[in-house]
Design a protein around this motif. Structure first.
Motif, PDB file in Angstrom:
ATOM      1  N   LYS A 149      65.801  32.952  43.963  1.00 14.33           N
ATOM      2  CA  LYS A 149      65.232  33.705  45.055  1.00 14.33           C
ATOM      3  C   LYS A 149      66.176  34.817  45.145  1.00 14.33           C
ATOM      4  N   ALA A 150      65.698  36.111  45.276  1.00 17.52           N
ATOM      5  CA  ALA A 150      66.466  37.448  45.321  1.00 17.52           C
ATOM      6  C   ALA A 150      65.709  38.302  46.338  1.00 17.52           C
ATOM      7  N   ALA A 151      66.286  39.420  46.337  1.00 17.35           N
ATOM      8  CA  ALA A 151      65.664  40.425  47.269  1.00 17.35           C
ATOM      9  C   ALA A 151      64.114  40.680  47.113  1.00 17.35           C
ATOM     10  N   PHE A 152      63.477  40.880  48.343  1.00 18.76           N
ATOM     11  CA  PHE A 152      62.150  40.892  48.117  1.00 18.76           C
ATOM     12  C   PHE A 152      61.693  42.066  47.568  1.00 18.76           C
ATOM     13  N   GLY A 153      62.261  43.121  47.279  1.00 21.09           N
ATOM     14  CA  GLY A 153      61.924  44.311  46.801  1.00 21.09           C
ATOM     15  C   GLY A 153      61.540  44.007  45.124  1.00 21.09           C
ATOM     16  N   SER A 154      62.173  43.205  44.637  1.00 21.84           N
ATOM     17  CA  SER A 154      61.796  42.887  43.357  1.00 21.84           C
ATOM     18  C   SER A 154      60.526  42.450  43.064  1.00 21.84           C
ATOM     19  N   THR A 155      59.992  41.219  43.995  1.00 17.47           N
ATOM     20  CA  THR A 155      58.742  40.813  44.147  1.00 17.47           C
ATOM     21  C   THR A 155      57.678  41.835  44.094  1.00 17.47           C
ATOM     22  N   LEU A 156      58.118  42.824  44.992  1.00 18.82           N
ATOM     23  CA  LEU A 156      57.047  43.882  45.408  1.00 18.82           C
ATOM     24  C   LEU A 156      56.796  44.653  44.303  1.00 18.82           C
ATOM     25  N   VAL A 157      57.779  45.117  43.543  1.00 16.73           N
ATOM     26  CA  VAL A 157      57.328  45.937  42.397  1.00 16.73           C
ATOM     27  C   VAL A 157      56.885  45.007  41.250  1.00 16.73           C
ATOM     28  N   ASN A 158      57.384  43.751  40.980  1.00 15.57           N
ATOM     29  CA  ASN A 158      57.280  43.175  39.713  1.00 15.57           C
ATOM     30  C   ASN A 158      56.123  42.204  39.481  1.00 15.57           C
ATOM     31  N   ARG A 159      55.540  42.138  40.664  1.00 10.21           N
ATOM     32  CA  ARG A 159      54.259  40.951  40.436  1.00 10.21           C
ATOM     33  C   ARG A 159      53.417  41.730  39.440  1.00 10.21           C
ATOM     34  N   ARG A 160      52.874  42.683  39.760  1.00 14.17           N
ATOM     35  CA  ARG A 160      51.710  43.410  38.760  1.00 14.17           C
ATOM     36  C   ARG A 160      52.356  43.570  37.278  1.00 14.17           C
ATOM     37  N   GLY A 194      46.509  34.175  42.314  1.00 16.68           N
ATOM     38  CA  GLY A 194      47.519  34.362  42.666  1.00 16.68           C
ATOM     39  C   GLY A 194      47.603  33.970  44.239  1.00 16.68           C
ATOM     40  N   TYR A 195      48.626  33.112  44.505  1.00 15.95           N
ATOM     41  CA  TYR A 195      48.769  32.663  45.708  1.00 15.95           C
ATOM     42  C   TYR A 195      49.968  33.565  46.739  1.00 15.95           C
ATOM     43  N   SER A 196      49.751  33.902  48.033  1.00 18.19           N
ATOM     44  CA  SER A 196      50.596  34.570  48.622  1.00 18.19           C
ATOM     45  C   SER A 196      51.035  35.968  47.990  1.00 18.19           C
ATOM     46  N   MET A 197      52.241  36.070  47.855  1.00 19.34           N
ATOM     47  CA  MET A 197      52.650  37.221  46.905  1.00 19.34           C
ATOM     48  C   MET A 197      52.252  37.161  45.437  1.00 19.34           C
ATOM     49  N   GLY A 199      48.842  36.536  45.343  1.00 18.91           N
ATOM     50  CA  GLY A 199      47.648  37.178  45.842  1.00 18.91           C
ATOM     51  C   GLY A 199      47.880  38.648  45.903  1.00 18.91           C
ATOM     52  N   TYR A 200      49.007  39.184  46.645  1.00 10.63           N
ATOM     53  CA  TYR A 200      49.147  40.592  46.702  1.00 10.63           C
ATOM     54  C   TYR A 200      49.367  41.343  45.249  1.00 10.63           C
ATOM     55  N   GLY A 201      49.905  40.550  44.314  1.00 11.39           N
ATOM     56  CA  GLY A 201      49.762  40.944  42.929  1.00 11.39           C
ATOM     57  C   GLY A 201      48.364  41.041  42.579  1.00 11.39           C
ATOM     58  N   ALA A 202      47.531  40.044  42.665  1.00  9.48           N
ATOM     59  CA  ALA A 202      46.189  40.061  42.005  1.00  9.48           C
ATOM     60  C   ALA A 202      45.207  41.288  42.863  1.00  9.48           C
ATOM     61  N   VAL A 203      45.550  41.787  43.911  1.00 16.78           N
ATOM     62  CA  VAL A 203      44.914  42.674  44.679  1.00 16.78           C
ATOM     63  C   VAL A 203      45.347  44.117  43.918  1.00 16.78           C
ATOM     64  N   ILE A 204      46.423  44.224  43.792  1.00 14.97           N
ATOM     65  CA  ILE A 204      46.958  45.451  42.848  1.00 14.97           C
ATOM     66  C   ILE A 204      46.211  45.367  41.535  1.00 14.97           C
ATOM     67  N   ALA A 205      46.214  44.222  40.749  1.00 13.36           N
ATOM     68  CA  ALA A 205      45.500  44.065  39.576  1.00 13.36           C
ATOM     69  C   ALA A 205      44.249  44.282  39.586  1.00 13.36           C
ATOM     70  N   ALA A 206      43.520  43.882  40.798  1.00 11.54           N
ATOM     71  CA  ALA A 206      41.819  44.270  41.054  1.00 11.54           C
ATOM     72  C   ALA A 206      41.845  45.936  41.251  1.00 11.54           C
ATOM     73  N   GLY A 207      42.786  46.589  41.539  1.00 10.28           N
ATOM     74  CA  GLY A 207      42.647  48.106  41.753  1.00 10.28           C
ATOM     75  C   GLY A 207      43.327  48.466  42.892  1.00 10.28           C
ATOM     76  N   GLY A 208      43.492  47.514  43.903  1.00 11.56           N
ATOM     77  CA  GLY A 208      44.118  47.929  45.114  1.00 11.56           C
ATOM     78  C   GLY A 208      45.375  48.628  45.180  1.00 11.56           C
ATOM     79  N   GLY A 209      45.536  49.875  45.827  1.00 10.49           N
ATOM     80  CA  GLY A 209      46.655  50.553  45.982  1.00 10.49           C
ATOM     81  C   GLY A 209      47.222  50.376  47.124  1.00 10.49           C
ATOM     82  N   VAL A 210      48.777  50.403  47.306  1.00 10.16           N
ATOM     83  CA  VAL A 210      49.732  50.039  48.350  1.00 10.16           C
ATOM     84  C   VAL A 210      49.541  51.601  49.053  1.00 10.16           C
TER      85      VAL A 210
END
Length: 421
Positions: A149-160, A194-197, A199-210
């Motif tokens: 587990k490391a800084a959250f920013g990596s998860t935010l960018v890299n999931r998709r 996708g679960y939790s984060m 799931g966040y990545g799955a929303v992006i993959a489905a077309g959702g933009g942050v």
């Protein structure tokens, strides 16, 4: 057959489609590396973006050329939530079994865990779906597992990005001579769970933009690196992959932290099956998962709600027995990471298996018979049991298909079509 830490159990009251399918299954572990990625952990404002080859570990389940009643099923050595304690899980898959090559190719399902998590957190779904004729691939997301587990920013960018790369790798393996996946993976029909984060990545993959707000958070991804997923940006739109035909976001994170808004969620255009607990204290419910569901107006979408369940609804495996004891490395008992205070985890797993089978069967296999398991009255407790002596439904019967009488209590399923608000 040991019953300790099993991921393949079915309760007697499990809904119909939770049962395992006809295929024996194998499992293999793959190591892949995504070249020339931004090293989010070393990004500094005003400096050139550092690059690295990003390693990912994958667990791959697949239909196997084995007798169904294999004498020795597989096991998995995994870390608990504390990232230190190793335990053994037991399931149906046989390690390194020969793939089934006489039944054509199978749709692909990618599985993305939470933060932190690992590739075994939803292994019950990985195995279950593989028995039904899918190749399922669960990803260890670097910087986001229990032991790295490391800084959250990596998860935010890299999931998709991780999902996109793994999908491309599976497509490559499907045509690579001599690879065990050659000829058995149909990556043109891909689902994403996708679960939790995840799931966040799955929303992006489905077309959702942050949102622009989320791109600028100083606690998020440095140097505006999250902008590649921002709604309306050319790079975000270019990431849409027509091979992904359906997504299942479970407790997707971000709405309560202003990562999503109506404009960004209007970009969701892939059929989506949301799952959530009505008391989710991490992703939120009314102002969280339900709001994401409501604002994804351009997609066919469902929302399955577990009444009174929290953030752990549906996704995590039952807590391993070792997780019931305190860990010196955590300020809470690891059990809490997996379990729900109201719902039995195995019960929720079986329900998730049932609905994932119906939803993916409809969208990845074109099985029209699955509609009957999805076209339901919204509140399960309002369903009326009215059957003939032979079990066939009478006029007025409205109980949820596939559930034994009285076993759908506490569940609701809302369905909306594209353009429906």
């Amino acid at each position: 057959m040991t019953l300790v830490n099993r991921i393949d159990q079915l309760r007697p009251d499990a809904p119909a489609l939770a049962a395992h399918g006809p295929h024996a299954i194998g499992v293999r572990t793959l190591e892949v590396s995504n070249p020339n990625q931004i090293d989010i952990l070393r990004v500094l404002e005003g400096q050139p973006l550092p690059r690295y080859d990003r390693p990912l570990t994958l667990e791959v389940w697949y239909p196997a050329a084995l007798e169904e009643d294999v004498a020795q099923w597989g096991s998995y050595d995994v870390f608990l939530r504390d990232g230190k304690t190793e335990v053994t899980l037991h399931g149906k898959a046989v390690r390194d079994a020969e793939p089934l090559t006489t039944a054509g190719s199978f749709p692909l399902v990618l599985i993305s865990h939470g933060y932190p998590g690992n590739r075994f957190l939803m292994s019950h779904l990985g195995e279950n779906l593989a028995t039904k004729g899918y190749v399922t691939v669960s990803i260890d997301h670097t910087d986001s597992t229990y032991n790295d587990k490391a800084a959250f920013g990596s998860t935010l960018v890299n999931r998709r990005l991780d999902v996109a790369f793994v999908l491309s790798e599976m497509s490559r393996f499907a045509i690579e001579e001599g690879h065990f996946l050659a000829g058995i993976v149909d990556s043109s029909n891909t689902g994403l769970i996708g679960y939790s984060m995840g799931g966040y990545g799955a929303v992006i993959a489905a077309g959702g933009g942050v949102t622009e707000t989320s791109v600028g958070y100083d606690w998020g991804a440095a140097a505006r690196t999250l902008a590649m997923h921002q709604a309306g940006s050319e790079r975000h739109e270019a990431q849409m992959d027509p091979r992904i035909k359906a997504v299942i976001p479970i407790a997707p994170w971000g709405m309560t932290r202003d990562f999503w808004d109506a404009e960004g969620l209007a970009g969701v255009r892939i059929p989506s099956f949301f799952m959530a607990g009505s008391q989710d204290g991490v992703s939120g419910y009314e102002d969280g998962v339900r709001a994401i569901f409501e604002q994804s107006v351009n997609a066919e979408r469902y929302l399955l709600t577990f009444d009174h369940a929290g953030h752990n609804a549906a996704a995590p495996i039952p807590a391993p027995v070792e997780a019931w004891k305190p860990s010196p490395h955590l300020d809470f008992v690891p059990f809490e990471h997996y379990a729900d205070p109201v719902w039995d985890t195995l019960r929720m797993n079986n329900i998730a298996q049932h609905f994932a089978t119906a939803f993916l069967g409809k969208h990845l296999k074109g099985d029209a018979s699955m509609d009957a398991y999805l076209d339901l009255i919204e509140n399960a407790e309002e369903g009326i049991e009215a059957r003939n002596d032979d079990g066939t439904p009478k006029a007025g019967h409205s109980a949820w298909k596939g559930f034994q009488e009285g076993t759908a209590k506490g569940l609701s399923l809302q369905r909306k079509g594209p353009g429906e608000r």
